[in-house]
Design an enzyme around this catalytic site. Structure first.
Site, PDB file in Angstrom:
ATOM      1  N   ARG A  47       0.840  -1.212   0.000  1.00 30.60           N
ATOM      2  CA  ARG A  47       0.000   0.000   0.000  1.00 30.60           C
ATOM      3  C   ARG A  47       0.868   1.252   0.000  1.00 30.60           C
ATOM      4  O   ARG A  47       0.527   2.268  -0.583  1.00 30.60           O
ATOM      5  CB  ARG A  47      -0.950  -0.017   1.197  1.00 30.60           C
ATOM      6  CG  ARG A  47      -1.710   1.288   1.396  1.00 30.60           C
ATOM      7  CD  ARG A  47      -2.960   1.143   2.237  1.00 30.60           C
ATOM      8  NE  ARG A  47      -2.789   0.341   3.414  1.00 30.60           N
ATOM      9  CZ  ARG A  47      -2.160   0.736   4.551  1.00 30.60           C
ATOM     10  NH1 ARG A  47      -1.641   1.933   4.637  1.00 30.60           N
ATOM     11  NH2 ARG A  47      -2.072  -0.082   5.579  1.00 30.60           N
ATOM     12  N   TYR A 101     -15.777  17.261 -16.267  1.00 29.55           N
ATOM     13  CA  TYR A 101     -16.191  15.867 -16.167  1.00 29.55           C
ATOM     14  C   TYR A 101     -17.326  15.723 -15.140  1.00 29.55           C
ATOM     15  O   TYR A 101     -17.209  16.169 -14.000  1.00 29.55           O
ATOM     16  CB  TYR A 101     -14.982  15.000 -15.793  1.00 29.55           C
ATOM     17  CG  TYR A 101     -15.362  13.573 -15.485  1.00 29.55           C
ATOM     18  CD1 TYR A 101     -16.171  12.851 -16.355  1.00 29.55           C
ATOM     19  CD2 TYR A 101     -14.933  12.959 -14.321  1.00 29.55           C
ATOM     20  CE1 TYR A 101     -16.542  11.555 -16.069  1.00 29.55           C
ATOM     21  CE2 TYR A 101     -15.294  11.658 -14.022  1.00 29.55           C
ATOM     22  CZ  TYR A 101     -16.100  10.965 -14.907  1.00 29.55           C
ATOM     23  OH  TYR A 101     -16.484   9.688 -14.612  1.00 29.55           O
ATOM     24  N   ASP A 174      -6.791  19.109 -15.035  1.00 29.44           N
ATOM     25  CA  ASP A 174      -7.137  17.755 -15.450  1.00 29.44           C
ATOM     26  C   ASP A 174      -6.673  17.632 -16.904  1.00 29.44           C
ATOM     27  O   ASP A 174      -7.288  18.191 -17.819  1.00 29.44           O
ATOM     28  CB  ASP A 174      -8.646  17.509 -15.308  1.00 29.44           C
ATOM     29  CG  ASP A 174      -8.998  16.049 -15.594  1.00 29.44           C
ATOM     30  OD1 ASP A 174      -8.273  15.403 -16.377  1.00 29.44           O
ATOM     31  OD2 ASP A 174     -10.011  15.562 -15.052  1.00 29.44           O
ATOM     32  N   LYS A 199      -7.608   6.314 -19.267  1.00 28.14           N
ATOM     33  CA  LYS A 199      -7.977   6.694 -20.642  1.00 28.14           C
ATOM     34  C   LYS A 199      -6.784   6.512 -21.589  1.00 28.14           C
ATOM     35  O   LYS A 199      -6.361   5.404 -21.827  1.00 28.14           O
ATOM     36  CB  LYS A 199      -8.513   8.123 -20.634  1.00 28.14           C
ATOM     37  CG  LYS A 199      -9.522   8.413 -19.510  1.00 28.14           C
ATOM     38  CD  LYS A 199     -10.784   7.605 -19.623  1.00 28.14           C
ATOM     39  CE  LYS A 199     -11.714   7.920 -18.455  1.00 28.14           C
ATOM     40  NZ  LYS A 199     -12.920   7.146 -18.432  1.00 28.14           N
TER      41      LYS A 199
HETATM   42  C1  LIG Z   1     -11.570  14.308 -17.821  1.00 29.29           C
HETATM   43  C2  LIG Z   1     -11.755  13.157 -16.881  1.00 29.29           C
HETATM   44  N1  LIG Z   1     -11.195  13.213 -15.676  1.00 29.29           N
HETATM   45  C3  LIG Z   1     -11.335  12.202 -14.778  1.00 29.29           C
HETATM   46  C4  LIG Z   1     -12.076  11.080 -15.083  1.00 29.29           C
HETATM   47  C5  LIG Z   1     -12.247   9.993 -14.045  1.00 29.29           C
HETATM   48  O1  LIG Z   1     -11.439   8.888 -14.299  1.00 29.29           O
HETATM   49  P1  LIG Z   1     -11.778   7.411 -13.719  1.00 29.29           P
HETATM   50  O2  LIG Z   1     -12.943   6.910 -14.473  1.00 29.29           O
HETATM   51  O3  LIG Z   1     -10.508   6.641 -13.892  1.00 29.29           O
HETATM   52  O4  LIG Z   1     -12.124   7.576 -12.254  1.00 29.29           O
HETATM   53  C6  LIG Z   1     -12.681  10.978 -16.336  1.00 29.29           C
HETATM   54  C7  LIG Z   1     -13.498   9.800 -16.683  1.00 29.29           C
HETATM   55  O5  LIG Z   1     -14.152   9.739 -17.687  1.00 29.29           O
HETATM   56  C8  LIG Z   1     -12.509  12.047 -17.260  1.00 29.29           C
HETATM   57  O6  LIG Z   1     -13.073  12.024 -18.487  1.00 29.29           O
END
Ligand SMILES: Cc1ncc(COP(=O)(O)O)c(C=O)c1O
Length: 375
Positions: A47, A101, A174, A199
């Protein structure tokens, strides 16, 4: 080293015990302590740190030219931890973009984070909105998402980082949609670059990881590392291994994602049944010039509005044969998604909007599929 070389070599070395070129997956949760009480390889308990996670964190640090990286079990775990890592001496006020998001908006409405922090959402494409919000009350954190989800709005990262820095606030971008291939927020003055590694970096729709890369050492970075160790929302060694495999081809994949998406944006733009196309690579996109300045190319995501309403948009999604009707993005398969019905009653997505994650198929096959679906 250039990006492509770092993506393959950073964080890895030949395994000393076996000479294996590909890093082994270290599933052991615990590591032996020497007779003198020391830990010869620095690893104690999985961890806290694990060879595969350590290698991934090193690689991502190197790709963003950062100081350090902290990996989590998903993008959302990284986002939650970053917000909660805001040091106690900073105002509990966060400025966020109005288009971002949907999962982050759910986090604010469904958990205590929304009530423990004073959150103000503004349209960051207009810098006056950011100035006004930051002058209204002392602010601890400014959150940027560019290009944004799902409307592909573009925020001037350097300008917002400057405003935030002058007000003593931390900044996060982000960077999931742009990836470090196309956009490097730390070089534009931002404190943390965040990725849903799930992604593009993973790249094959088969893992969940989140990562925050820090520009420099700071109390917020120390808190974030403590959150990772103590809350324990860490990625598994196997998923870190998969991410390290995926990231090796990130630059080459992004080149195809970008060229395919640009061609499809152009195709949709000229289609009589399409009302609007949102893609920063289009010269008439309101954020095109900013995107051109801060991005190396315009990415693999776009959204478009079908003429008519929700029914017409759903009909297009129903007719595609190659595009897969599924959420998410950044994999090799092209995906189509009706955002408003996925997000539910609090959605801000227009009812006739479809979001596309353009994959690595031949672009003519993708165009033919959209063409027959839009007939
Ligand atoms: C721009 C963006 N940030 C964060 C996330 C969250 O990622 P996760 O699904 O791995 O929690 C997403 C998910 O679609 C996203 O499109």
């Amino acid at each position: 080293m250039r990006f492509e070389t770092k993506a393959i070599h950073s964080g890895r070395s030949i395994d000393k015990s076996t000479s294996s070129v590909t890093m082994p997956i270290h599933l052991s949760t615990t590591f032996e302590r020497a007779a003198d009480g020391s830990y010869p390889n620095e690893f104690v308990y999985s961890r806290e740190s694990n060879p595969n996670r350590h290698a991934l964190e090193d690689c991502l640090t190197s790709l963003e030219d950062g100081h350090d990286c902290v990996a989590f079990a998903s993008g959302m775990a990284a986002i939650t931890s970053l917000i909660e890592a805001l040091p106690a001496d900073k105002p509990r006020r966060v400025i966020m973009p109005s288009d971002m998001y949907y999962g982050v908006r759910s986090l604010l409405s469904d958990t205590d984070i929304g009530s423990n922090f004073d959150i103000e959402m503004v349209d960051m494409t207009d810098l006056n909105n950011v100035e006004k919000a930051i002058n209204k009350a002392p602010t601890g954190l400014v959150w940027i998402e560019t290009p944004s989800n799902p409307l592909l709005k573009v925020t001037d990262i350097e300008a917002v980082a400057k405003i935030a820095q002058e007000a003593g606030a931390y900044t996060v971008v982000d960077n999931t949609w742009a990836t470090p291939v196309l956009q490097r927020p730390l070089s534009l003055g931002v404190d943390f670059s965040l990725h849903a590694v799930t992604k593009y970096i993973g790249g094959h729709s088969d893992l969940m990881i989140g990562a925050a890369i820090a520009k420099s050492d700071s109390p917020m970075l120390a808190n974030l590392r403590a959150w990772q160790h103590s809350k324990g929302a860490v990625p598994s060694p196997f998923e870190c291994w998969l991410a390290l495999r995926g990231v090796q081809s990130l630059a080459q994949r992004m080149a195809t994602h970008c060229s395919n998406t640009s061609a499809i944006a152009d195709f949709l733009k000229h289609h009589p049944n399409v009302e609007a196309v949102h893609y920063p690579g289009l010269v008439d996109h309101p954020g095109h010039q900013t995107a051109e300045r801060q991005m190396d190319s315009f990415g693999g995501m776009l959204s478009f509005q079908v003429k008519g309403g929700q029914d017409e948009a759903m009909a297009v999604a129903a007719k595609v044969q190659l595009f897969i009707r599924a959420t998410s993005l950044g994999g090799t398969h092209s995906l189509i998604e009706h955002r408003a019905s996925v997000e539910g009653s609090t959605t801000m997505a227009p009812p006739n909007l479809l979001r596309l994650s353009i994959g690595l198929e031949h672009v003519d096959d993708l165009k033919e599929d959209l063409s027959q679906a839009l007939e």
